[in-house]
Design a protein around this motif. Structure first.
Motif, PDB file in Angstrom:
ATOM      1  N   LEU A  84     -40.495 -21.060  27.056  1.00  0.00           N
ATOM      2  CA  LEU A  84     -40.248 -22.426  27.106  1.00  0.00           C
ATOM      3  C   LEU A  84     -41.375 -23.226  26.587  1.00  0.00           C
ATOM      4  O   LEU A  84     -41.144 -24.267  26.014  1.00  0.00           O
ATOM      5  N   GLU A  85     -42.535 -22.820  26.649  1.00  0.00           N
ATOM      6  CA  GLU A  85     -43.547 -23.383  26.198  1.00  0.00           C
ATOM      7  C   GLU A  85     -43.551 -23.609  24.861  1.00  0.00           C
ATOM      8  O   GLU A  85     -44.049 -24.450  24.052  1.00  0.00           O
ATOM      9  N   ASP A  86     -43.188 -22.400  24.230  1.00  0.00           N
ATOM     10  CA  ASP A  86     -43.234 -22.210  22.687  1.00  0.00           C
ATOM     11  C   ASP A  86     -42.098 -23.273  22.088  1.00  0.00           C
ATOM     12  O   ASP A  86     -42.386 -23.924  21.004  1.00  0.00           O
ATOM     13  N   LEU A  87     -40.870 -23.508  22.968  1.00  0.00           N
ATOM     14  CA  LEU A  87     -39.903 -24.361  22.477  1.00  0.00           C
ATOM     15  C   LEU A  87     -40.515 -25.921  22.562  1.00  0.00           C
ATOM     16  O   LEU A  87     -40.195 -26.604  21.711  1.00  0.00           O
ATOM     17  N   THR A  88     -41.432 -26.027  23.408  1.00  0.00           N
ATOM     18  CA  THR A  88     -41.919 -27.422  23.714  1.00  0.00           C
ATOM     19  C   THR A  88     -42.390 -28.036  22.594  1.00  0.00           C
ATOM     20  O   THR A  88     -42.521 -29.210  22.121  1.00  0.00           O
ATOM     21  N   ALA A 134     -32.902 -35.124  23.599  1.00  0.00           N
ATOM     22  CA  ALA A 134     -32.084 -34.257  24.653  1.00  0.00           C
ATOM     23  C   ALA A 134     -32.450 -32.914  24.900  1.00  0.00           C
ATOM     24  O   ALA A 134     -32.569 -32.450  25.993  1.00  0.00           O
ATOM     25  N   GLU A 135     -32.615 -32.378  23.742  1.00  0.00           N
ATOM     26  CA  GLU A 135     -32.922 -30.849  23.875  1.00  0.00           C
ATOM     27  C   GLU A 135     -34.615 -30.840  24.385  1.00  0.00           C
ATOM     28  O   GLU A 135     -34.646 -29.809  25.276  1.00  0.00           O
ATOM     29  N   ALA A 136     -35.457 -31.453  23.941  1.00  0.00           N
ATOM     30  CA  ALA A 136     -36.694 -31.524  24.575  1.00  0.00           C
ATOM     31  C   ALA A 136     -36.730 -31.703  26.123  1.00  0.00           C
ATOM     32  O   ALA A 136     -37.429 -31.121  26.872  1.00  0.00           O
ATOM     33  N   ASP A 137     -35.879 -32.796  26.637  1.00  0.00           N
ATOM     34  CA  ASP A 137     -35.677 -32.900  27.916  1.00  0.00           C
ATOM     35  C   ASP A 137     -35.359 -31.779  28.870  1.00  0.00           C
ATOM     36  O   ASP A 137     -35.835 -31.491  29.917  1.00  0.00           O
ATOM     37  N   LEU A 138     -34.135 -31.086  28.127  1.00  0.00           N
ATOM     38  CA  LEU A 138     -33.487 -29.764  28.878  1.00  0.00           C
ATOM     39  C   LEU A 138     -34.691 -28.880  29.003  1.00  0.00           C
ATOM     40  O   LEU A 138     -34.760 -28.094  29.938  1.00  0.00           O
TER      41      LEU A 138
END
Length: 324
Positions: A135-139, A147-151
């Motif tokens: 999840l940190e990599d995705l952030t 919206a995706e960043a909020d999820l």
């Protein structure tokens, strides 16, 4: 009414000890009909083992070595009065079998809990750490929509919450099972708890008593319980500068009260869990924090109260005061 009976007087008269036990049996039979709690004292330096054993069988609970116990050798007044000859041996054998069965069931439960605890603390924590890293990599991925960043951020918060619960469960297993109770100066406990929480939440405003010279009977982990109560009050406020107050009072000569207050409220379903002293599938708490508070305080025969007063939450510890 509370009654204390000191039975060494029996040595100074002509009354036989069997007559004293007969009185205890009669008292045992009458007690359920009255609002009375009785403590019968037997000095083991004066009473021989045979006499003490007879007395034990007439009491449902015993206090020995500062520990309150359910008495496995208690015999109801009806059974005691109907005993003849070998009946006593049969009752004791039945009690011994019951204790053995209870011990076997306790060992099985402890084994199951140990396995579940290891899985929850170790396996799930490790797996969630992997998830948290992903999840940190995705952030940091700029191609995500808002919206995706909020999820992703919401998923990371939930992963962190579960990891924190696993860490708390590990702490509980390591410390609560081997806790000790001892006279504890309250002032340093408050200072340590507040200092620890302030290091985590520097923006929080924590009000404390000017000083407290009270000494209480407490679990050695009392500062952890107080720390948890203060932290719980901070993290459940939306204010960027949350406020919590810690107060100390003496509602009775033998009691010291520590109270943590903060804006907000504990959800009704969690309060219901604590009032009913357990959790059900339909009513369960959101974590281990407040249970940790209760277990630590109650290990020193203290009491904990969680309540909502208007728009404020109150966590109250009542502990026994140690006299000067």
């Amino acid at each position: 009414m509370w009654v204390a009976g000191e039975n060494t007087w029996a040595f100074d008269g002509e009354t036989s000890f069997d007559e004293v036990v007969d009185f205890e049996v009669a008292f045992d039979a009458a007690c359920p009909d009255f609002a009375v709690t009785a403590l019968c004292q037997y000095d083991l330096r004066r009473f021989d083992e045979a006499a003490a054993a007879k007395a034990l069988r007439t009491h449902q609970q015993i206090v020995y070595d500062r520990t309150l116990c359910e008495n496995p050798f208690h015999v109801s007044p009806e059974e005691y009065r109907s005993e003849e000859g070998g009946a006593d041996a049969r009752i004791m054998l039945k009690q011994a079998r019951g204790i053995a069965e209870s011990n076997r069931e306790l060992r099985r439960r402890e084994q199951r809990l140990s396995v579940l605890s290891r899985v929850l603390r170790h396996n799930i924590r490790n797996d969630l750490n992997v998830v948290r890293g992903a999840l940190e990599d995705l952030t940091g991925n700029e191609s995500l929509t808002a919206a995706e960043a909020d999820l992703v951020a919401a998923a990371a918060r939930h992963a962190d919450a579960v990891i924190e619960t696993a860490e708390k469960a590990r702490y509980i297993q390591q410390t609560i099972g081997s806790s000790e109770v001892e006279p504890t100066p309250l002032g340093p406990v408050i200072e340590r708890a507040v200092e620890e929480v302030r290091s985590e939440h520097p923006n929080a405003r924590i009000r404390t008593p000017d000083s407290s010279d009270q000494v209480v009977l407490a679990d050695v982990n009392l500062d952890i319980a107080l720390e948890e109560a203060i932290r719980n009050g901070i993290v459940h406020q939306d204010d960027p500068a949350p406020t919590v107050s810690v107060a100390v009072s003496t509602p009775a000569s033998e009691r010291v009260r520590v109270e943590v207050r903060n804006p907000g409220s504990i959800p009704d379903h969690e309060l219901r869990c604590f009032r009913e002293r357990g959790e059900t599938p339909l009513a369960h708490g959101s974590g281990l924090g407040l249970w940790l508070v209760r277990w630590i305080v109650e290990s020193a025969h203290g009491t904990v109260e969680f309540a909502n007063d208007d728009d404020r939450t109150r966590v109250r510890f009542d502990l026994y005061r140690v006299a000067d």
